[in-house]
Design a protein around this motif. Sequence first.
Motif, PDB file in Angstrom:
ATOM      1  N   ARG A  87     -20.225 110.726  14.952  1.00 24.41           N
ATOM      2  CA  ARG A  87     -20.603 109.311  14.911  1.00 24.41           C
ATOM      3  C   ARG A  87     -20.953 108.849  13.504  1.00 24.41           C
ATOM      4  NH1 ARG A  87     -24.360 108.847  20.405  1.00 24.41           N
ATOM      5  NH2 ARG A  87     -22.638 109.140  21.902  1.00 24.41           N
ATOM      6  N   ALA A  88     -21.715 109.640  12.778  1.00 25.94           N
ATOM      7  CA  ALA A  88     -22.115 109.236  11.428  1.00 25.94           C
ATOM      8  C   ALA A  88     -20.898 109.135  10.514  1.00 25.94           C
ATOM      9  CB  ALA A  88     -23.132 110.233  10.869  1.00 25.94           C
ATOM     10  N   LYS A  89     -19.977 110.072  10.637  1.00 27.07           N
ATOM     11  CA  LYS A  89     -18.773 110.052   9.803  1.00 27.07           C
ATOM     12  C   LYS A  89     -17.906 108.849  10.123  1.00 27.07           C
ATOM     13  CE  LYS A  89     -14.776 112.820   8.381  1.00 27.07           C
ATOM     14  NZ  LYS A  89     -14.042 114.108   8.550  1.00 27.07           N
ATOM     15  N   ARG A  90     -17.761 108.529  11.380  1.00 24.97           N
ATOM     16  CA  ARG A  90     -16.972 107.359  11.778  1.00 24.97           C
ATOM     17  C   ARG A  90     -17.605 106.077  11.236  1.00 24.97           C
ATOM     18  NH1 ARG A  90     -13.390 109.007  16.120  1.00 24.97           N
ATOM     19  NH2 ARG A  90     -14.033 111.030  16.934  1.00 24.97           N
ATOM     20  N   SER A  91     -18.918 105.963  11.393  1.00 30.04           N
ATOM     21  CA  SER A  91     -19.618 104.770  10.913  1.00 30.04           C
ATOM     22  C   SER A  91     -19.507 104.644   9.397  1.00 30.04           C
ATOM     23  CB  SER A  91     -21.079 104.826  11.331  1.00 30.04           C
ATOM     24  OG  SER A  91     -21.785 103.701  10.832  1.00 30.04           O
ATOM     25  N   PHE A  92     -19.719 105.735   8.695  1.00 30.57           N
ATOM     26  CA  PHE A  92     -19.639 105.713   7.235  1.00 30.57           C
ATOM     27  C   PHE A  92     -18.247 105.311   6.771  1.00 30.57           C
ATOM     28  CE2 PHE A  92     -18.686 107.925   3.214  1.00 30.57           C
ATOM     29  CZ  PHE A  92     -19.636 107.334   2.400  1.00 30.57           C
ATOM     30  N   THR A  93     -17.208 105.797   7.466  1.00 30.25           N
ATOM     31  CA  THR A  93     -15.826 105.468   7.096  1.00 30.25           C
ATOM     32  C   THR A  93     -15.564 103.978   7.231  1.00 30.25           C
ATOM     33  OG1 THR A  93     -15.068 107.665   7.775  1.00 30.25           O
ATOM     34  CG2 THR A  93     -13.406 105.927   7.604  1.00 30.25           C
ATOM     35  N   VAL A  94     -16.024 103.386   8.329  1.00 29.97           N
ATOM     36  CA  VAL A  94     -15.848 101.945   8.527  1.00 29.97           C
ATOM     37  C   VAL A  94     -16.542 101.158   7.425  1.00 29.97           C
ATOM     38  CG1 VAL A  94     -16.384  99.980  10.031  1.00 29.97           C
ATOM     39  CG2 VAL A  94     -15.601 102.148  11.028  1.00 29.97           C
ATOM     40  N   LEU A  95     -17.784 101.490   7.159  1.00 28.30           N
ATOM     41  CA  LEU A  95     -18.566 100.728   6.187  1.00 28.30           C
ATOM     42  C   LEU A  95     -18.062 100.945   4.767  1.00 28.30           C
ATOM     43  CD1 LEU A  95     -22.120 101.294   7.687  1.00 28.30           C
ATOM     44  CD2 LEU A  95     -20.607  99.320   7.976  1.00 28.30           C
ATOM     45  N   LYS A  96     -17.674 102.168   4.442  1.00 24.80           N
ATOM     46  CA  LYS A  96     -17.130 102.439   3.121  1.00 24.80           C
ATOM     47  C   LYS A  96     -15.852 101.654   2.891  1.00 24.80           C
ATOM     48  CE  LYS A  96     -15.367 106.177   0.183  1.00 24.80           C
ATOM     49  NZ  LYS A  96     -14.993 107.628   0.137  1.00 24.80           N
ATOM     50  N   GLY A  97     -14.972 101.634   3.890  1.00 23.23           N
ATOM     51  CA  GLY A  97     -13.742 100.879   3.759  1.00 23.23           C
ATOM     52  C   GLY A  97     -13.984  99.394   3.625  1.00 23.23           C
ATOM     53  N   THR A  98     -14.900  98.870   4.437  1.00 17.59           N
ATOM     54  CA  THR A  98     -15.195  97.436   4.416  1.00 17.59           C
ATOM     55  C   THR A  98     -15.733  96.994   3.055  1.00 17.59           C
ATOM     56  OG1 THR A  98     -15.651  97.428   6.786  1.00 17.59           O
ATOM     57  CG2 THR A  98     -16.570  95.621   5.486  1.00 17.59           C
ATOM     58  N   PHE A  99     -16.726  97.700   2.542  1.00 12.27           N
ATOM     59  CA  PHE A  99     -17.308  97.312   1.260  1.00 12.27           C
ATOM     60  C   PHE A  99     -16.327  97.557   0.104  1.00 12.27           C
ATOM     61  CE2 PHE A  99     -21.220  97.448   3.726  1.00 12.27           C
ATOM     62  CZ  PHE A  99     -21.906  96.351   3.217  1.00 12.27           C
ATOM     63  N   SER A 100     -15.512  98.600   0.206  1.00 18.25           N
ATOM     64  CA  SER A 100     -14.506  98.846  -0.833  1.00 18.25           C
ATOM     65  C   SER A 100     -13.492  97.713  -0.887  1.00 18.25           C
ATOM     66  CB  SER A 100     -13.788 100.171  -0.568  1.00 18.25           C
ATOM     67  OG  SER A 100     -14.666 101.272  -0.689  1.00 18.25           O
TER      68      SER A 100
END
Length: 289
Positions: free
Chosen positions: A268-281
């Motif tokens: 769950r943490a990895k999935r969430s981090f991936t979404v947020l990292k992509g969005t802010f990038s």
Amino acid sequence: MNATVCAIVVTYNRSELLKKCLSAIKNQSVGVTHIVVIDNHSTDATETIMKSMASDQVLYNRLDDNYGGAGGFKRGISYALDNTHDQYFWIMDDDTMPTSTALENLLHATLSLSDFGFLTANTHWKDCTPMNVPPIAQNWSVAADKGLIRVQEATFVSLFVERKKVEKVGLPFEEFFIWHDDTEFTTRLSKLAPGYFVTKALVVHESAGNNAPLIYTDSSNRISRYYYLYRNEMYICKKHKGSAVTLMTFLRDLFVGIKVLIVAPDHRAKRSFTVLKGTFSGLVFRPRG
């Protein structure tokens, strides 16, 4: 029809599908002038098969690495620009199987239109259900009586474009790597002239499934890919769709980043981090032209 057409196929480690795709292209009711095959450094039998098929018509280019779908399509279109003089480019993945009259109907559509940015085929999955359906434009019905539906964007599953339009808008962005390189490219094309869905140009997309993958449930070894999905989509919104759509997409992605922490079956943490990292990038992403 006297138009010249270069089919462009990007492939990676799917030699059996590639052979079927190329056979379908060669057996069109209206022949193509050239077929460019871009091999994203396959490790299966692709190189051997293609070297035996290479000819003045079939142009094979094996890349020195896997540059993803975006890099493959960029190189394929660039190769066609440099090595052919064909009027139209017909772009597809190796799992696209055009029916025998697909190209004929795409070319017929060009005769019905005074101008167009791109044409996209009527794509079905193996069970005949629709897939890769593009979003319709606001004035979608202007050419509906001709079997043409105006659309906003399209994918690289049987995309048909004029050479001169590509020369104006440039190539797909390699930095997208995967996901949305085609929708960004066709969004640029649609700013020159409208894009159309050609109802009679039928192709079968022999992908593994007919459902878009979701970060909530996709396998753990694919999670990192979603960085590109969220980054690229945010860039497209920011670049082409205005501040209101960008804000709504940003808020939606924040919600997704929170939701996966609750509903995802694992990582769950990895999935969430991936979404947020992509969005802010995506807010600061600047692909090179």
